[in-house]
Design a protein around this motif. Structure first.
Motif, PDB file in Angstrom:
ATOM      1  N   GLY A 262     -15.479   0.250  10.364  1.00 34.86           N
ATOM      2  CA  GLY A 262     -16.453   0.696  11.362  1.00 34.86           C
ATOM      3  C   GLY A 262     -15.818   1.505  12.472  1.00 34.86           C
ATOM      4  N   GLY A 263     -14.507   1.679  12.402  1.00 34.65           N
ATOM      5  CA  GLY A 263     -13.820   2.405  13.467  1.00 34.65           C
ATOM      6  C   GLY A 263     -12.781   3.348  12.907  1.00 34.65           C
ATOM      7  N   VAL A 264     -11.666   3.432  13.610  1.00 36.43           N
ATOM      8  CA  VAL A 264     -10.670   4.451  13.316  1.00 36.43           C
ATOM      9  C   VAL A 264      -9.350   3.803  12.902  1.00 36.43           C
ATOM     10  N   LEU A 265      -8.786   4.298  11.813  1.00 33.84           N
ATOM     11  CA  LEU A 265      -7.437   3.901  11.416  1.00 33.84           C
ATOM     12  C   LEU A 265      -6.537   5.081  11.744  1.00 33.84           C
ATOM     13  N   HIS A 266      -5.729   4.924  12.772  1.00 35.86           N
ATOM     14  CA  HIS A 266      -4.853   6.027  13.179  1.00 35.86           C
ATOM     15  C   HIS A 266      -3.466   5.811  12.590  1.00 35.86           C
ATOM     16  N   LEU A 267      -3.066   6.721  11.704  1.00 37.27           N
ATOM     17  CA  LEU A 267      -1.722   6.645  11.147  1.00 37.27           C
ATOM     18  C   LEU A 267      -0.873   7.690  11.854  1.00 37.27           C
ATOM     19  N   ASP A 268      -0.099   7.227  12.812  1.00 34.82           N
ATOM     20  CA  ASP A 268       0.756   8.127  13.578  1.00 34.82           C
ATOM     21  C   ASP A 268       2.030   8.345  12.761  1.00 34.82           C
ATOM     22  N   GLU A 269       2.553   9.553  12.775  1.00 36.35           N
ATOM     23  CA  GLU A 269       3.710   9.897  11.934  1.00 36.35           C
ATOM     24  C   GLU A 269       3.395   9.527  10.476  1.00 36.35           C
ATOM     25  N   MET A 270       2.306  10.048   9.992  1.00 35.86           N
ATOM     26  CA  MET A 270       1.786   9.643   8.681  1.00 35.86           C
ATOM     27  C   MET A 270       2.788   9.836   7.546  1.00 35.86           C
ATOM     28  N   ALA A 271       3.628  10.864   7.655  1.00 37.04           N
ATOM     29  CA  ALA A 271       4.579  11.125   6.573  1.00 37.04           C
ATOM     30  C   ALA A 271       5.691  10.072   6.540  1.00 37.04           C
ATOM     31  N   GLU A 272       5.820   9.283   7.595  1.00 32.43           N
ATOM     32  CA  GLU A 272       6.877   8.276   7.653  1.00 32.43           C
ATOM     33  C   GLU A 272       6.472   6.959   6.986  1.00 32.43           C
ATOM     34  N   PHE A 273       5.190   6.793   6.680  1.00 26.30           N
ATOM     35  CA  PHE A 273       4.751   5.568   6.002  1.00 26.30           C
ATOM     36  C   PHE A 273       5.293   5.558   4.575  1.00 26.30           C
ATOM     37  N   THR A 274       5.617   4.371   4.060  1.00 25.73           N
ATOM     38  CA  THR A 274       6.065   4.340   2.662  1.00 25.73           C
ATOM     39  C   THR A 274       4.880   4.674   1.773  1.00 25.73           C
ATOM     40  N   ARG A 275       5.214   5.243   0.644  1.00 24.91           N
ATOM     41  CA  ARG A 275       4.183   5.719  -0.266  1.00 24.91           C
ATOM     42  C   ARG A 275       3.266   4.587  -0.719  1.00 24.91           C
ATOM     43  N   SER A 276       3.878   3.421  -1.006  1.00 27.08           N
ATOM     44  CA  SER A 276       3.060   2.314  -1.507  1.00 27.08           C
ATOM     45  C   SER A 276       2.048   1.863  -0.448  1.00 27.08           C
ATOM     46  N   VAL A 277       2.405   1.985   0.817  1.00 29.03           N
ATOM     47  CA  VAL A 277       1.477   1.584   1.880  1.00 29.03           C
ATOM     48  C   VAL A 277       0.316   2.583   1.950  1.00 29.03           C
ATOM     49  N   LEU A 278       0.636   3.871   1.832  1.00 23.44           N
ATOM     50  CA  LEU A 278      -0.437   4.872   1.848  1.00 23.44           C
ATOM     51  C   LEU A 278      -1.326   4.738   0.605  1.00 23.44           C
ATOM     52  N   GLU A 279      -0.696   4.360  -0.514  1.00 27.53           N
ATOM     53  CA  GLU A 279      -1.476   4.254  -1.755  1.00 27.53           C
ATOM     54  C   GLU A 279      -2.530   3.154  -1.686  1.00 27.53           C
ATOM     55  N   VAL A 280      -2.255   2.066  -0.960  1.00 24.09           N
ATOM     56  CA  VAL A 280      -3.272   1.001  -0.904  1.00 24.09           C
ATOM     57  C   VAL A 280      -4.521   1.473  -0.169  1.00 24.09           C
ATOM     58  N   LEU A 281      -4.416   2.598   0.523  1.00 24.74           N
ATOM     59  CA  LEU A 281      -5.599   3.096   1.223  1.00 24.74           C
ATOM     60  C   LEU A 281      -6.567   3.798   0.279  1.00 24.74           C
ATOM     61  N   ARG A 282      -6.100   4.082  -0.948  1.00 24.38           N
ATOM     62  CA  ARG A 282      -6.988   4.814  -1.853  1.00 24.38           C
ATOM     63  C   ARG A 282      -8.231   4.021  -2.199  1.00 24.38           C
ATOM     64  N   GLU A 283      -8.065   2.739  -2.491  1.00 22.83           N
ATOM     65  CA  GLU A 283      -9.239   1.923  -2.839  1.00 22.83           C
ATOM     66  C   GLU A 283     -10.282   1.926  -1.709  1.00 22.83           C
ATOM     67  N   PRO A 284      -9.883   1.571  -0.481  1.00 22.81           N
ATOM     68  CA  PRO A 284     -10.900   1.599   0.578  1.00 22.81           C
ATOM     69  C   PRO A 284     -11.465   3.003   0.845  1.00 22.81           C
ATOM     70  N   LEU A 285     -10.647   4.051   0.705  1.00 22.92           N
ATOM     71  CA  LEU A 285     -11.173   5.393   0.957  1.00 22.92           C
ATOM     72  C   LEU A 285     -12.233   5.756  -0.083  1.00 22.92           C
ATOM     73  N   GLU A 286     -12.067   5.226  -1.301  1.00 23.05           N
ATOM     74  CA  GLU A 286     -13.032   5.548  -2.340  1.00 23.05           C
ATOM     75  C   GLU A 286     -14.245   4.630  -2.322  1.00 23.05           C
ATOM     76  N   THR A 287     -14.025   3.349  -2.025  1.00 22.00           N
ATOM     77  CA  THR A 287     -15.122   2.386  -2.201  1.00 22.00           C
ATOM     78  C   THR A 287     -15.593   1.738  -0.908  1.00 22.00           C
ATOM     79  N   GLY A 288     -14.827   1.861   0.151  1.00 15.75           N
ATOM     80  CA  GLY A 288     -15.247   1.226   1.401  1.00 15.75           C
ATOM     81  C   GLY A 288     -14.925  -0.261   1.468  1.00 15.75           C
ATOM     82  N   VAL A 289     -14.233  -0.789   0.455  1.00 15.56           N
ATOM     83  CA  VAL A 289     -13.808  -2.197   0.497  1.00 15.56           C
ATOM     84  C   VAL A 289     -12.361  -2.280   0.047  1.00 15.56           C
TER      85      VAL A 289
END
Ligand SMILES: Nc1ncnc2c1ncn2[C@@H]1O[C@H](COP(=O)(O)OP(=O)(O)O)[C@@H](O)[C@H]1O
Ligand SMILES: [Mg+2]
Length: 501
Positions: A296-323
């Motif tokens: 319902g709000g904002v997920l701010h990823l500061d220095e987004m390129a510095e996140f590990t890939r596996s952490v960014l990948e877990v965002l795919r499910e919620p970005l696609e389905t909202g859960v």
């Protein structure tokens, strides 16, 4: 009768299924058994209940006491069952008038003195108790949170004795007034503080209006973090269901829910060293992670390129389905996780690519490798990409303040309402079919899109992103059709680093 049943609630994600606390007293050696798959915390509650009862002057039955938490296959962590267990023992041993018990549900941790301590998940439990048509007795420290549920009568108690006197009718406790109507305080920093940056402000207005994910790229100190922090303040007001879900998630989290945050869009800023578990949720209690806490709000990823890939990948499910689904041992918990992603990053490893000082010496390969850290499928979800150049010193020092967040939010809210009325969702979440049905390009728009697709060899995905953003630009102007101008503006926010765009 040496038997009693008390109603309480478990917590599974943001749902609060019913739990019956059954107490049976039998003849035999004095014993106190808890059954129904209780974990360590529930076993500890045996000791707390025993001490609390004796410190309140009750007699602990010197019989074989069996407490069953049913159904057996629900996770029943947490100490919230202390109060129902204590009441069940009192009722089964004839020390408490049971007539009022079926009208109530109970949750609360007991101190050894009999005082009540707050529990996690008061909000989702209160919603569920209200649906069951009962009153909900809660420790005073989390009762206000329960009262936000609106339809549920919440009774706040500080001590086991107060609950007993309330149930016997000797000294009824008043119910807590519903807080749901309380206005949300405007608690975000204001856009008026940002000087210059007209283009970035405009892009964020479009992102807020259409629910588009956005990525800002720029050298250190250009104001990216400053802009991101002001983003939730220009988003349209939270809808009731969104607010309920967000409150339920926070209430179930280890941080808990602060009633001041009711109807306030969350702003989460996980550090780039965050683990998969921190982002997705999990741990001993299957607690919600950053992706859900941002619901319902904002997920701010500061220095987004510095996140590990596996952490960014877990965002795919919620970005696609909202859960997002959190698995632990054999159990799966699903949390809502529909957030708006605001990414910020440097344009290259040193951060100064394109800076007027010309101090960047990163090689093209280094730059490409840096940008590639964010995978294509994730980039595909981000409709708006923009460069945030540093403002000249004279702009930062002298320019008058820009528009306030409030002024922007009014336009954004109108544009969002138009989208909801037309298609039932924001443009950022519009599926492709809907996009062509509601996109409605006029002749100039259609011609320009055909030319741009050719000239920049836009992929189908890139065309969809451009169309979504152009639709929002048109909605901000209250235009029925998407004109060439709107399309031209949208083309300016496409990703220029991606090979396909
Ligand atoms: N456009 C601007 N208007 C006002 N202050 C600014 C602006 N750009 C940068 N600043 C100042 O510079 C500081 C650093 O900005 P920040 O948002 O942290 O940059 P970044 O995240 O891009 O590295 C801010 O706290 C703010 O005081
Ligand atoms: Mg920053």
């Amino acid at each position: 009768m040496a038997f009693s049943v008390i109603s309480s609630r478990a917590l599974v994600g943001v749902a609060a299924p019913a739990v019956q606390v059954e107490v049976h007293l039998a003849n035999g050696l004095p014993q106190f058994n808890l059954v129904g798959l209780p974990d360590k915390e529930v076993r500890e509650s045996r000791e707390r209940v025993r001490a609390a009862l004796s410190n309140c002057g009750f007699r602990f039955p010197s019989r074989r006491v069996t407490v069953n938490l049913a159904p057996a296959d629900l996770p029943k962590q947490s100490s919230r069952f202390d109060l129902p267990i204590a009441l069940g023992i009192l009722a089964a041993s004839g020390q408490l008038d049971e007539r009022a018990l079926p009208l109530h549900e109970f949750a609360g941790e007991l101190a050894l003195s009999g005082a009540l301590r707050p529990v996690r998940g008061a909000f989702p439990m209160a919603v569920a108790v209200g649906r069951a048509g009962r009153k909900f007795v809660l420790p005073a420290d989390c009762a206000e949170q329960g009262a936000l549920a609106g339809g549920t009568e919440i009774i706040a108690a500080r001590h086991l004795m107060e609950v007993c006197r309330h149930l016997s009718g000797e000294q009824p406790l008043a119910s807590v007034p519903a807080q749901a109507a309380c206005p949300a305080a405007p608690a975000y920093p204001d856009m008026a503080d940002v000087r210059g940056q007209q283009r970035a402000r405009r892009a964020l207005e479009i992102a807020a209006a259409g629910g588009h994910h956005v990525l800002m790229t720029g050298p250190p100190g250009s104001g990216k973090s400053m802009l991101a922090a002001r983003f939730p303040g220009i988003c349209p007001p939270m809808e009731e269901t969104e607010a309920m879900e967000a409150a339920a998630i926070q209430s179930a989290s280890t941080e808990g829910f602060c009633t001041d945050h009711w109807r306030r869009r969350p702003f989460r800023q996980p550090h780039h060293a965050a683990t998969v578990a921190a982002m997705a949720g999990g741990g001993a209690r299957s607690a919600p992670g950053e992706a859900s806490l941002a619901h319902g709000g904002v997920l701010h990823l500061d220095e987004m390129a510095e996140f590990t890939r596996s952490v960014l990948e877990v965002l795919r499910e919620p970005l696609e389905t909202g859960v997002i689904t959190v698995s632990r041992a054999a159990r799966k918990v699903t949390y809502p996780a529909r957030f708006q992603l605001v990414g910020t990053m440097n344009p290259c490893p040193c951060g100064f690519l394109g800076h007027p000082s010309g101090r960047c010496h990163c090689s093209p390969e280094q730059v490409a490798r840096y940008l590639n850290r964010i995978s294509g499928p994730l980039m595909d979800r981000i409709d708006l990409m923009l460069d945030v150049p540093p403002q000249p010193a004279r702009v930062v020092q002298q320019d008058p303040c820009g528009e306030s967040s409030e002024a922007v939010r009014l336009r954004v809210a109108l544009a969002a309402r138009r989208q909801q009325e037309r298609q039932g969702c924001l443009n950022g979440r519009l599926p492709v079919e809907g996009l062509f049905r509601h996109g409605m390009l006029d002749d100039t728009g259609r011609a320009l899109l055909a030319r741009a697709a050719d000239r920049f060899s836009l992929s189908a995905r890139a065309v969809h992103r451009v169309l979504r953003v152009a639709r929002t630009v048109a909605d901000l102007r209250a235009d029925a059709c998407v004109s060439g101008d709107a399309l031209a503006e949208a083309l300016g926010y496409r990703c220029r680093h991606c090979a396909e765009a």
